[in-house]
Design a protein around this motif. Structure first.
Motif, PDB file in Angstrom:
ATOM      1  N   ALA A 264       0.828  -1.204   0.000  1.00 10.20           N
ATOM      2  CA  ALA A 264       0.000   0.000   0.000  1.00 10.20           C
ATOM      3  C   ALA A 264       0.865   1.257   0.000  1.00 10.20           C
ATOM      4  O   ALA A 264       0.587   2.219  -0.732  1.00 10.20           O
ATOM      5  CB  ALA A 264      -0.927  -0.004   1.214  1.00 10.20           C
ATOM      6  N   VAL A 265       1.916   1.255   0.836  1.00 18.72           N
ATOM      7  CA  VAL A 265       2.825   2.399   0.860  1.00 18.72           C
ATOM      8  C   VAL A 265       3.431   2.609  -0.526  1.00 18.72           C
ATOM      9  O   VAL A 265       3.501   3.740  -1.036  1.00 18.72           O
ATOM     10  CB  VAL A 265       3.947   2.190   1.907  1.00 18.72           C
ATOM     11  CG1 VAL A 265       4.988   3.302   1.805  1.00 18.72           C
ATOM     12  CG2 VAL A 265       3.356   2.172   3.314  1.00 18.72           C
ATOM     13  N   THR A 266       3.852   1.533  -1.141  1.00 19.48           N
ATOM     14  CA  THR A 266       4.532   1.655  -2.424  1.00 19.48           C
ATOM     15  C   THR A 266       3.560   1.989  -3.547  1.00 19.48           C
ATOM     16  O   THR A 266       3.923   2.680  -4.506  1.00 19.48           O
ATOM     17  CB  THR A 266       5.298   0.365  -2.740  1.00 19.48           C
ATOM     18  OG1 THR A 266       5.974  -0.083  -1.573  1.00 19.48           O
ATOM     19  CG2 THR A 266       6.330   0.609  -3.822  1.00 19.48           C
ATOM     20  N   THR A 267       2.316   1.540  -3.442  1.00 26.37           N
ATOM     21  CA  THR A 267       1.301   1.965  -4.403  1.00 26.37           C
ATOM     22  C   THR A 267       1.110   3.473  -4.313  1.00 26.37           C
ATOM     23  O   THR A 267       0.965   4.169  -5.333  1.00 26.37           O
ATOM     24  CB  THR A 267      -0.024   1.243  -4.144  1.00 26.37           C
ATOM     25  OG1 THR A 267       0.176  -0.172  -4.265  1.00 26.37           O
ATOM     26  CG2 THR A 267      -1.095   1.677  -5.135  1.00 26.37           C
ATOM     27  N   GLY A 268       1.115   3.985  -3.079  1.00 23.72           N
ATOM     28  CA  GLY A 268       1.064   5.429  -2.898  1.00 23.72           C
ATOM     29  C   GLY A 268       2.258   6.119  -3.536  1.00 23.72           C
ATOM     30  O   GLY A 268       2.132   7.201  -4.125  1.00 23.72           O
ATOM     31  N   MET A 269       3.429   5.491  -3.439  1.00 26.07           N
ATOM     32  CA  MET A 269       4.621   6.054  -4.064  1.00 26.07           C
ATOM     33  C   MET A 269       4.465   6.127  -5.588  1.00 26.07           C
ATOM     34  O   MET A 269       4.918   7.087  -6.226  1.00 26.07           O
ATOM     35  CB  MET A 269       5.849   5.216  -3.704  1.00 26.07           C
ATOM     36  CG  MET A 269       6.273   5.320  -2.258  1.00 26.07           C
ATOM     37  SD  MET A 269       7.736   4.296  -1.927  1.00 26.07           S
ATOM     38  CE  MET A 269       8.042   4.670  -0.204  1.00 26.07           C
ATOM     39  N   ILE A 270       3.835   5.109  -6.160  1.00 21.15           N
ATOM     40  CA  ILE A 270       3.594   5.125  -7.606  1.00 21.15           C
ATOM     41  C   ILE A 270       2.735   6.333  -7.974  1.00 21.15           C
ATOM     42  O   ILE A 270       3.028   7.063  -8.930  1.00 21.15           O
ATOM     43  CB  ILE A 270       2.912   3.817  -8.058  1.00 21.15           C
ATOM     44  CG1 ILE A 270       3.865   2.639  -7.882  1.00 21.15           C
ATOM     45  CG2 ILE A 270       2.432   3.920  -9.504  1.00 21.15           C
ATOM     46  CD1 ILE A 270       3.215   1.290  -8.113  1.00 21.15           C
ATOM     47  N   CYS A 271       1.683   6.549  -7.202  1.00 25.00           N
ATOM     48  CA  CYS A 271       0.829   7.717  -7.448  1.00 25.00           C
ATOM     49  C   CYS A 271       1.611   9.008  -7.250  1.00 25.00           C
ATOM     50  O   CYS A 271       1.438   9.973  -8.005  1.00 25.00           O
ATOM     51  CB  CYS A 271      -0.381   7.681  -6.514  1.00 25.00           C
ATOM     52  SG  CYS A 271      -1.474   6.269  -6.760  1.00 25.00           S
ATOM     53  N   GLY A 272       2.481   9.025  -6.230  1.00 22.30           N
ATOM     54  CA  GLY A 272       3.303  10.205  -5.987  1.00 22.30           C
ATOM     55  C   GLY A 272       4.231  10.499  -7.150  1.00 22.30           C
ATOM     56  O   GLY A 272       4.408  11.661  -7.535  1.00 22.30           O
ATOM     57  N   SER A 273       4.830   9.461  -7.726  1.00 21.96           N
ATOM     58  CA  SER A 273       5.700   9.642  -8.891  1.00 21.96           C
ATOM     59  C   SER A 273       4.930  10.213 -10.071  1.00 21.96           C
ATOM     60  O   SER A 273       5.407  11.110 -10.772  1.00 21.96           O
ATOM     61  CB  SER A 273       6.337   8.307  -9.293  1.00 21.96           C
ATOM     62  OG  SER A 273       7.091   7.765  -8.244  1.00 21.96           O
ATOM     63  N   ALA A 274       3.716   9.684 -10.296  1.00 24.90           N
ATOM     64  CA  ALA A 274       2.899  10.164 -11.410  1.00 24.90           C
ATOM     65  C   ALA A 274       2.500  11.624 -11.200  1.00 24.90           C
ATOM     66  O   ALA A 274       2.527  12.434 -12.134  1.00 24.90           O
ATOM     67  CB  ALA A 274       1.660   9.284 -11.561  1.00 24.90           C
ATOM     68  N   LEU A 275       2.140  11.969  -9.964  1.00 21.81           N
ATOM     69  CA  LEU A 275       1.772  13.351  -9.663  1.00 21.81           C
ATOM     70  C   LEU A 275       2.961  14.290  -9.845  1.00 21.81           C
ATOM     71  O   LEU A 275       2.824  15.394 -10.372  1.00 21.81           O
ATOM     72  CB  LEU A 275       1.236  13.457  -8.235  1.00 21.81           C
ATOM     73  CG  LEU A 275      -0.153  12.865  -7.987  1.00 21.81           C
ATOM     74  CD1 LEU A 275      -0.467  12.846  -6.493  1.00 21.81           C
ATOM     75  CD2 LEU A 275      -1.213  13.657  -8.744  1.00 21.81           C
ATOM     76  N   ALA A 276       4.138  13.825  -9.388  1.00 25.10           N
ATOM     77  CA  ALA A 276       5.338  14.656  -9.518  1.00 25.10           C
ATOM     78  C   ALA A 276       5.703  14.879 -10.982  1.00 25.10           C
ATOM     79  O   ALA A 276       6.273  15.909 -11.343  1.00 25.10           O
ATOM     80  CB  ALA A 276       6.505  14.000  -8.788  1.00 25.10           C
ATOM     81  N   LEU A 277       5.367  13.921 -11.827  1.00 22.42           N
ATOM     82  CA  LEU A 277       5.638  14.052 -13.258  1.00 22.42           C
ATOM     83  C   LEU A 277       4.716  15.074 -13.915  1.00 22.42           C
ATOM     84  O   LEU A 277       5.115  15.793 -14.835  1.00 22.42           O
ATOM     85  CB  LEU A 277       5.468  12.685 -13.937  1.00 22.42           C
ATOM     86  CG  LEU A 277       5.878  12.556 -15.400  1.00 22.42           C
ATOM     87  CD1 LEU A 277       7.363  12.830 -15.577  1.00 22.42           C
ATOM     88  CD2 LEU A 277       5.518  11.166 -15.920  1.00 22.42           C
TER      89      LEU A 277
END
Length: 401
Positions: A264-277
């Motif tokens: 779950a934490v890492t799924t959030g990180m995936i979303c964070g990467s997409a948002l940062a992009l």
């Protein structure tokens, strides 16, 4: 996003780098679940033993980080990273075999972890300097986001796979797959065709460290972030490596439930990467540190024994905050620090940011035994929140664009 991806993959070496990070992080997702529950499954093992094994991996990394920074600015960085991954796969395989053969011990796993930590001291400063050798500065933000995305997708796969493997086949077999991923990733990075390091004066190690120190301390926003993350990483590593597994060390579903939290934490990180992009923040570091303060909800959710789906939601929120910060931080460092000094500055960053994390990991198990798991988890959440907010008192951090 498709256009950005095509532009990034047109740069030689970027595809291999992103692929290697994905593969390696499948193993990194398996490792914390497999190793933690492998230690706890040893006869008579307690939280103190788990702290010993996990801290043994971190102390050598922190102690030798500055030396690794000097090495990373002198030799080809992809060879340092690839070589460390290849050698590290051997230590991971030995740990796996000892568990499969029921011949393992806390001492042996701690020894393998310490040797792995030495390699990490070389790996870390060199790794953060590889991307700037592949991409021009104007592409670094997108490149950092895509590499982070590869990292996190790999980690989610590994975390979910790790919980299943440990539950069905045991920690040893899970760690053996972890070792294989390191070997493959190391070979990919070793074979990158990067230009040789620019010629430079042959100075002493002390001279090189002094130059790196000057670049490091001349920027108050760097100092502020590093000081804050000394506390934040101490808390995060304690929960990630010790307190989380202890909190979920109940019944047959413990490894699965903890791996779901990690996923779950890492799924959030995936979303964070997409948002940062996609999003350009006017004040990237200030925004990121506010989000890091909010990330403490995961600590509080586990501390208050919330249902699994609540802790997973809070873990995802924490992951979004972490990766938005990491993309903004790496981009800021790579944009403002001279390339020829980058590995040394990154080494000072890592030394400061993780300097007391091994102490936190070493004391997490004993603290949980003495004070209880719940109060210790509450303490990590409160400290994370306060440390993140305190960084905002530095003007250059708040105004950095």
């Amino acid at each position: 996003m498709r256009r950005e991806l095509q532009e990034l993959h047109s740069h030689p070496g970027f595809t291999a780098l992103a692929t290697s990070r994905f593969i390696s992080n499948v193993g990194n997702g398996i490792s914390p679940v497999a190793l933690a529950f492998g230690v706890l499954a040893l006869p008579g093992a307690t939280g103190k033993d788990l702290s010993i094994v996990m801290a043994a991996r971190m102390f050598p990394m922190v102690a030798l980080m500055l030396f690794g920074g000097v090495i990373g600015d002198r030799f080809k960085r992809n060879r340092i990273v690839g070589g460390a991954d290849i050698l590290g796969s051997g230590f991971a395989a030995l740990s796996a075999i000892s568990l499969i053969a029921n011949q393992s011990s806390v001492f042996f796993l701690a020894l393998m972890g310490a040797l792995f930590g030495i390699l990490n001291a070389l790996w870390w400063p060199a790794m953060v300097g590889v991307l700037p050798e592949i991409l021009p500065k104007e592409k670094l933000k997108d490149g950092n986001a895509i590499v982070a995305l590869s990292n996190n997708i790999g980690f989610v796969v590994g975390a979910l796979l790790g919980g299943t493997l440990v539950t069905l086949y045991g920690s040893g077999w899970a760690l053996l797959i972890d070792a294989i991923t390191f070997l493959i990733a190391g070979i990919l990075l070793w074979n990158l065709d990067l230009p040789p390091m620019p010629k430079r004066e042959e100075n002493s190690v002390i001279h090189d460290l002094r130059i790196g120190w000057h670049e490091f301390v001349s920027r108050p926003w760097v100092i502020a972030i590093v000081c804050s993350f000394a506390v934040i990483n101490m808390c995060f590593e304690s929960i990630w490596q010790v307190l989380g597994p202890l909190a979920y060390d109940q019944g047959d579903n413990g490894p699965r439930n903890w791996s779901l939290n990690l996923a779950a934490v890492t799924t959030g990180m995936i979303c964070g990467s997409a948002l940062a992009l996609k999003i350009k923040f006017k004040r990237p570091l200030a925004t990121s540190m506010i989000l890091i303060a909010i990330s403490s909800v995961w600590n509080f959710a586990i501390a208050s024994s919330q249902p699994l789906f609540i802790t997973m939601i809070c873990g995802a929120i924490s992951g979004v905050a972490i990766d938005i910060f990491m993309v903004q931080w790496n981009t800021a460092m790579q944009s403002h620090i001279p390339e020829e000094s980058y590995s040394r500055v990154a080494a000072y960053d890592a030394l400061g940011s993780f300097g007391i994390a091994p102490i936190g990991v070493a004391f997490a198990g004993p603290a949980a035994a003495y004070f209880g798991i719940t109060p210790t988890l509450w303490a990590t959440g409160i400290l994370t929140f306060l440390a993140a907010i305190a960084s905002l008192s530095v003007k250059s951090l708040r105004t950095l664009k």
